[in-house]
Design a protein around this motif. Structure first.
Motif, PDB file in Angstrom:
ATOM      1  N   ILE A 174      21.946  14.206  -4.799  1.00 27.60           N
ATOM      2  CA  ILE A 174      20.628  14.629  -4.338  1.00 27.60           C
ATOM      3  C   ILE A 174      19.578  13.687  -4.892  1.00 27.60           C
ATOM      4  O   ILE A 174      19.606  13.309  -6.076  1.00 27.60           O
ATOM      5  CB  ILE A 174      20.333  16.096  -4.742  1.00 27.60           C
TER       6      ILE A 174
ATOM      7  N   ALA B 262      13.953  15.004  -3.925  1.00 25.70           N
ATOM      8  CA  ALA B 262      14.469  16.163  -3.188  1.00 25.70           C
ATOM      9  C   ALA B 262      14.789  17.301  -4.155  1.00 25.70           C
ATOM     10  O   ALA B 262      14.515  18.469  -3.864  1.00 25.70           O
ATOM     11  CB  ALA B 262      15.701  15.774  -2.388  1.00 25.70           C
ATOM     12  N   ARG B 263      15.393  16.937  -5.305  1.00 26.94           N
ATOM     13  CA  ARG B 263      15.711  17.973  -6.291  1.00 26.94           C
ATOM     14  C   ARG B 263      14.434  18.636  -6.810  1.00 26.94           C
ATOM     15  O   ARG B 263      14.363  19.854  -6.940  1.00 26.94           O
ATOM     16  CB  ARG B 263      16.490  17.365  -7.449  1.00 26.94           C
TER      17      ARG B 263
ATOM     18  N   LEU C 123      13.105  20.967  -4.192  1.00 25.01           N
ATOM     19  CA  LEU C 123      13.936  22.167  -4.096  1.00 25.01           C
ATOM     20  C   LEU C 123      13.635  23.115  -5.247  1.00 25.01           C
ATOM     21  O   LEU C 123      13.475  24.325  -5.049  1.00 25.01           O
ATOM     22  CB  LEU C 123      15.416  21.761  -4.104  1.00 25.01           C
TER      23      LEU C 123
ATOM     24  N   VAL D 241      18.871  27.160  -0.290  1.00 26.44           N
ATOM     25  CA  VAL D 241      18.211  25.963   0.240  1.00 26.44           C
ATOM     26  C   VAL D 241      19.111  24.741   0.063  1.00 26.44           C
ATOM     27  O   VAL D 241      19.232  23.896   0.958  1.00 26.44           O
ATOM     28  CB  VAL D 241      16.848  25.755  -0.456  1.00 26.44           C
ATOM     29  N   LEU D 242      19.765  24.633  -1.106  1.00 28.40           N
ATOM     30  CA  LEU D 242      20.654  23.499  -1.360  1.00 28.40           C
ATOM     31  C   LEU D 242      21.772  23.452  -0.328  1.00 28.40           C
ATOM     32  O   LEU D 242      22.103  22.372   0.206  1.00 28.40           O
ATOM     33  CB  LEU D 242      21.233  23.594  -2.766  1.00 28.40           C
TER      34      LEU D 242
ATOM     35  N   ALA E 104      20.336  22.310   3.018  1.00 27.82           N
ATOM     36  CA  ALA E 104      19.961  20.893   2.952  1.00 27.82           C
ATOM     37  C   ALA E 104      21.201  20.003   2.953  1.00 27.82           C
ATOM     38  O   ALA E 104      21.218  18.934   3.576  1.00 27.82           O
ATOM     39  CB  ALA E 104      19.115  20.639   1.710  1.00 27.82           C
TER      40      ALA E 104
ATOM     41  N   VAL F 111      15.423  18.942   2.329  1.00 29.23           N
ATOM     42  CA  VAL F 111      14.935  20.119   1.603  1.00 29.23           C
ATOM     43  C   VAL F 111      13.757  20.743   2.332  1.00 29.23           C
ATOM     44  O   VAL F 111      13.667  21.973   2.473  1.00 29.23           O
ATOM     45  CB  VAL F 111      14.532  19.726   0.166  1.00 29.23           C
TER      46      VAL F 111
END
Length: 463
Positions: A199, A203-204, A207, A221-222, A225, A242
């Motif tokens: 990831i 993006a992390r 999220l 969500v993960l 995504a 995400v």
């Protein structure tokens, strides 16, 4: 009741979720050490850990926000003492079902087996339902674990609350959520490890921020995504994945719950604290959560009188006008008037002098309600009343210099000299107070204060 197909009254090890179960279900911790972010409640040295080491588990109420691990902790606690875990929903379970659960638990107890009754959303249990389980909690037939997002002191009856321990769980920190995301990406058995995904740092972060401290939401969500990245032929989750997975995640807000009261409290305290930026932020949170706009405006009207007060009397006028505007034009246009009012109130000078004065006067009124109204302040509506001295010696303020009857007693004689209004010194109130103090100074030629003596009063009554 769903006991997972196991014989009621016998301990069990829950079956692992199937491979196609949601990621959040597959990654649910199976031991206390796998649970992140709740060290104070269940970590080494905590009350629960010490009791579990002795094979004991008290009845507890787990109080915390969504996604903080309440259900998971309940399951792990039951497993730790080798007890049957019987979940019921406060929404779907009636008194009859509860009685059946308690009867089964009583039979299991006679065989030396323990039952953990897990009540999700226990704050939705009515008094009759809570009364049903109270004796079983009291005599140890069941170990109660309740889960709630609301303050249990408001939602759980006092007898039941006194027989349980309330364990406060906190919202997971960003670091906790990030650790769960990395664990899910690395775990090849329960997580996404077999897919060899990574990831992007941005993006992390997106999220984690979108999760709002909710582990279940973060893993959901993960998973979405990750599916979007794989569908695009990528092994790396990017920020746009995400963003697409999050979509429109509504704010956590329950009009009847703690989030409702906490958010309006933050708004009011920000306005009172003269912080227009925070006032606008919390106002936006309330509006975005779908709060009743008239409820918000009603609180601003109260604040205008309580916290701005005489420092800027125009604040109350503006707040009432805001209420009229919101009522007249509705939403979303009404929020413009609300924003104007919130900023004005935040920037206005503050004084709670009238609020505090009313409290002092009310306390005195409760203690001295037996004191008579002075005769010179009473209305002499009839000749008989005038004969008893009503209105005798009263000085009409508009006939006095400055339209003020200096020295005239307007309190019961026993309270002469009492002061309830302690003026503020900010804004318009300072002007009012300066004028008031100037008018209190004796002027040349003023008549003496009219204060009928007790003898005069008695003589008038005798006549």
């Amino acid at each position: 009741m769903d006991s997972g197909g196991h014989q009621p009254g016998f301990s069990f090890e829950p079956e692992p979720p199937p491979a196609d179960a949601p990621l959040a279900a597959r990654m649910r911790p199976r031991a206390l050490d796998e649970i992140v972010g709740q060290a104070a409640a269940i970590g080494p040295g905590s009350m629960l850990r010490q009791l579990l080491a002795r094979g004991r588990l008290p009845s507890v109420i787990l109080w915390g926000p969504p996604g903080c691990g309440k259900t998971t902790i309940a399951q792990v606690l039951a497993r730790s003492v080798d007890a049957e875990f019987v979940p019921v929903s406060a929404v779907a379970s009636g008194v009859a079902e509860l009685r059946r659960v308690l009867e089964t638990a009583a039979r299991a107890r006679r065989h030396g087996l323990r039952t953990v009754l897990f009540i999700d959303e226990i704050h939705r249990f009515n008094k009759a339902q809570q009364d049903v389980i109270l004796p079983a909690v009291e005599d140890g037939t069941i170990i109660l674990i309740g889960a709630t997002t609301e303050n249990p002191s408001f939602e759980v009856i006092a007898p039941l609350l006194s027989r349980t321990r309330v364990i406060r769980l906190r919202q997971l920190a960003e670091g906790d959520i990030a650790a769960l995301v990395e664990r899910a990406l690395a775990d090849p058995m329960r997580g996404l490890g077999r897919l060899e995904l990574s990831i992007d740092a941005a993006a992390r972060d997106a999220l984690v921020g979108a999760s709002g401290g909710d582990a279940r939401a973060a893993l959901t969500v993960l998973e979405i995504a990750a599916d979007l990245a794989l569908a695009d032929g990528r092994r790396r989750v990017e920020p746009h994945d995400v963003e697409a997975a999050v979509q429109d995640r509504r704010a956590l807000h329950d009009r009847a719950g703690d989030a409702h009261y906490d958010t309006i409290s933050a708004f009011i305290k920000s306005v009172r604290g003269s912080d227009p930026h925070a006032a606008l932020y919390w106002l936006a949170r309330l509006i975005e959560a779908g709060e009743d706009p008239l409820f918000i405006v009603r609180r601003m009207v109260i604040l205008a009188a309580e916290d701005v007060g005489l420092a800027d009397p125009q604040a109350l006028v503006l707040a009432v006008a805001c209420q009229q505007a919101v009522h007249f034009v509705g939403m979303p246009e009404g929020q413009l008037a609300m924003a104007e009012c919130a900023v004005y109130l935040a920037l206005a000078p503050k004084s709670n002098s009238t609020y505090a004065a009313l409290g002092r006067a009310a306390a005195a009124a409760r203690e001295t309600s037996h004191l008579p109204v002075p005769l010179h302040l009473r209305n002499a509506v009839t000749g008989l009343m005038a004969g008893f001295g009503h209105g005798a010696g009263y000085r009409y303020a508009h006939d006095e210099p400055g339209h003020i009857a200096r020295g005239q007693l307007h309190l019961p004689e026993a309270l002469a000299g009492s002061e309830y209004y302690l003026p503020g010194e900010l804004g318009f109130e300072a002007e009012l107070v300066a004028r008031w103090r100037a008018l209190q100074q004796p002027a040349a030629g003023d008549p003496p204060a009219a204060r009928p003596s007790n003898q005069e009063g008695r003589a008038a009554r005798e006549d």
